[in-house]
Design a protein around this motif. Structure first.
Motif, PDB file in Angstrom:
ATOM      1  N   LEU A   1      -2.259 -42.794  13.923  1.00 12.89           N
ATOM      2  CA  LEU A   1      -1.760 -41.851  14.907  1.00 12.89           C
ATOM      3  C   LEU A   1      -0.738 -40.973  14.203  1.00 12.89           C
ATOM      4  O   LEU A   1       0.253 -41.487  13.668  1.00 12.89           O
ATOM      5  CB  LEU A   1      -1.116 -42.580  16.087  1.00 12.89           C
ATOM      6  N   ASN A   2      -0.963 -39.686  14.188  1.00 15.31           N
ATOM      7  CA  ASN A   2      -0.058 -38.778  13.498  1.00 15.31           C
ATOM      8  C   ASN A   2       1.028 -38.314  14.461  1.00 15.31           C
ATOM      9  O   ASN A   2       0.791 -37.469  15.331  1.00 15.31           O
ATOM     10  CB  ASN A   2      -0.834 -37.590  12.933  1.00 15.31           C
ATOM     11  N   ALA A   3       2.201 -38.918  14.329  1.00 20.23           N
ATOM     12  CA  ALA A   3       3.313 -38.636  15.228  1.00 20.23           C
ATOM     13  C   ALA A   3       3.886 -37.269  14.890  1.00 20.23           C
ATOM     14  O   ALA A   3       4.353 -37.032  13.770  1.00 20.23           O
ATOM     15  CB  ALA A   3       4.377 -39.715  15.088  1.00 20.23           C
ATOM     16  N   CYS A   4       3.857 -36.376  15.866  1.00 22.42           N
ATOM     17  CA  CYS A   4       4.189 -34.972  15.632  1.00 22.42           C
ATOM     18  C   CYS A   4       5.507 -34.610  16.303  1.00 22.42           C
ATOM     19  O   CYS A   4       5.658 -34.743  17.522  1.00 22.42           O
ATOM     20  CB  CYS A   4       3.066 -34.102  16.170  1.00 22.42           C
ATOM     21  N   GLU A   5       6.464 -34.143  15.506  1.00 24.66           N
ATOM     22  CA  GLU A   5       7.760 -33.716  16.023  1.00 24.66           C
ATOM     23  C   GLU A   5       7.660 -32.283  16.544  1.00 24.66           C
ATOM     24  O   GLU A   5       6.662 -31.589  16.338  1.00 24.66           O
ATOM     25  CB  GLU A   5       8.806 -33.809  14.916  1.00 24.66           C
ATOM     26  N   ALA A   6       8.729 -31.823  17.191  1.00 29.19           N
ATOM     27  CA  ALA A   6       8.720 -30.494  17.813  1.00 29.19           C
ATOM     28  C   ALA A   6       8.426 -29.387  16.807  1.00 29.19           C
ATOM     29  O   ALA A   6       7.756 -28.405  17.129  1.00 29.19           O
ATOM     30  CB  ALA A   6      10.057 -30.238  18.506  1.00 29.19           C
ATOM     31  N   GLY A   7       8.882 -29.527  15.571  1.00 30.18           N
ATOM     32  CA  GLY A   7       8.658 -28.496  14.565  1.00 30.18           C
ATOM     33  C   GLY A   7       7.304 -28.553  13.906  1.00 30.18           C
ATOM     34  O   GLY A   7       6.981 -27.708  13.062  1.00 30.18           O
ATOM     35  N   GLY A   8       6.492 -29.550  14.258  1.00 28.97           N
ATOM     36  CA  GLY A   8       5.151 -29.648  13.687  1.00 28.97           C
ATOM     37  C   GLY A   8       5.014 -30.651  12.568  1.00 28.97           C
ATOM     38  O   GLY A   8       3.899 -30.930  12.117  1.00 28.97           O
TER      39      GLY A   8
END
Length: 377
Positions: free
Chosen positions: A359-366
């Motif tokens: 699962l690629n955990a994605c932060e607000a900045g991408g």
């Protein structure tokens, strides 16, 4: 790595949405004054589960022995295995108990109860056994008002086990889509499970725990008198089925599949992508709901749905995107040339998640961080 740079298909987790979903459920349980025990089969990911516990969850629910073993190894001790135990799994349950795991197992029939007791006596172990009751005719479980409940409870008093509680799951809530009906089912779920516990107590069988839950009924419940804990799982990611049920908005859905446009069929109005059913799963849970999303809802990279379009079909490694009907005039082929990328929201987060190792955990900045999602039983 920026999520747009990932090789596709890839599972993406919007971390802001995940955290918002966790907080929303925990706040509801806190208001109702009950312990919350999340079902971790949706994520099967240590990072996600630790976030749930950090927000206030107490213990976890699992659906496989593999989940119990993995999460116990990660330091989580309080575990309910919420599937009727088969005799072949009892040695693994015993091994966990002897390592210090506070494992609760489930039965929903007399034969299974006898098997647990016989195995427990043979190995000088008392299993903590919860009895599953059926409060909505959805799947497994014993009638909370029937005679079998007392018979099963009596069997579990004969050595090798003890009754730890009663448990139910109102899975038929997935078939509803009005608040009135969800509230009614939540009360039916609560009342049935509380009744089962009361009848066991009246028969002289101690029943310390009353466990209810599904994501829709957890959100719909107006009070939980007599309930000790609630279980829910898919709320952490949500999906299109839950959107149709009415418990989340489209922008609450935290799991999506990143995919690349690999071709077009102009005469058919099709866009071909590299996410087929191997990436999305074959789950067609929305097909019988009031809105059918096919195999998923296409979104822009910023997460905004491409309104009027869906994944209409899926082969093993090909997905086909097209308009819902002829009233949508966007030229999808011009809007998404070969090589461009999209995100697809899933029908069923548990099923889509199961197709992916990471699962690629994605932060607000991408920026993304890969989180391991384990598999197996």
């Amino acid at each position: 790595m920026q999520f747009q740079e990932l090789d596709t298909p890839a599972a993406l987790l919007d971390l802001a949405r995940v955290q918002r979903n966790i907080q929303r459920m925990q706040e509801k349980m806190n208001r109702l004054g009950v312990k919350f025990r999340p079902h971790v089969k949706t994520s099967k990911c240590t990072e996600v589960v630790l976030a749930q516990l950090a927000e206030g969850a107490q213990g976890i629910t699992v659906s496989t022995m593999k989940e119990a073993e993995e999460f116990f190894a990660a330091g989580i001790q309080d575990i309910v295995y919420a599937v009727c135990i088969s005799a072949g799994k009892l040695p693994r349950a015993l091994a966990l108990l002897r390592q210090g795991c506070d494992l609760k197992i489930l039965v929903d029939n007399e034969q299974a109860a006898h098997q647990v007791c016989e195995f427990g006596r043979a190995h000088d172990q008392q299993f903590d056994v919860w009895i599953e009751v059926d409060t909505d005719g959805h799947r497994g479980g014993i009638d909370p008002a029937g005679d079998e409940l007392i018979r099963v409870g009596t069997v579990l008093q004969q050595g090798g086990a003890k009754v730890g509680g009663v448990l139910t799951h109102a899975g038929s809530s997935y078939e509803l889509h009005t608040q009135e009906k969800l509230v009614a089912l939540a009360e039916q779920e609560r009342a049935g499970c509380v009744l089962a516990a009361a009848r066991l107590e009246q028969a002289g069988i101690r029943c310390a725990n009353v466990s209810v839950g599904s994501t829709p009924t957890a959100f719909a419940a107006e009070h939980l008198e007599g309930v000790s804990e609630v279980r829910a799982g898919v709320y952490v990611f949500f999906d299109l089925v839950m959107h149709n049920v009415g418990v989340c908005e489209m922008d609450d859905i935290a799991l999506s599949v990143l995919t690349t446009v690999i071709g077009h069929q102009p005469e058919k109005g099709w866009v071909l992508v590299d996410a087929g059913w191997m990436a999305m799963s074959r789950d067609r849970g929305t097909a019988n709901q009031h809105r059918d999303f096919g195999y998923g809802q296409p979104c822009l990279l910023n997460g905004a749905p491409v309104v009027g379009f869906k994944m209409i079909s899926a082969n093993q490694e090909h997905g086909i995107l097209a308009a819902d009907d002829s009233t949508h005039s966007i030229d999808l082929i011009k809007a998404f040339p070969v090589g461009s990328k999209l995100r697809i929201l899933p029908n069923h987060a548990c099923a889509t998640g199961a197709q992916h190792e990471w699962l690629n955990a994605c932060e607000a900045g991408g920026n993304t961080t890969p989180w391991k999602r384990f598999r197996g039983w």
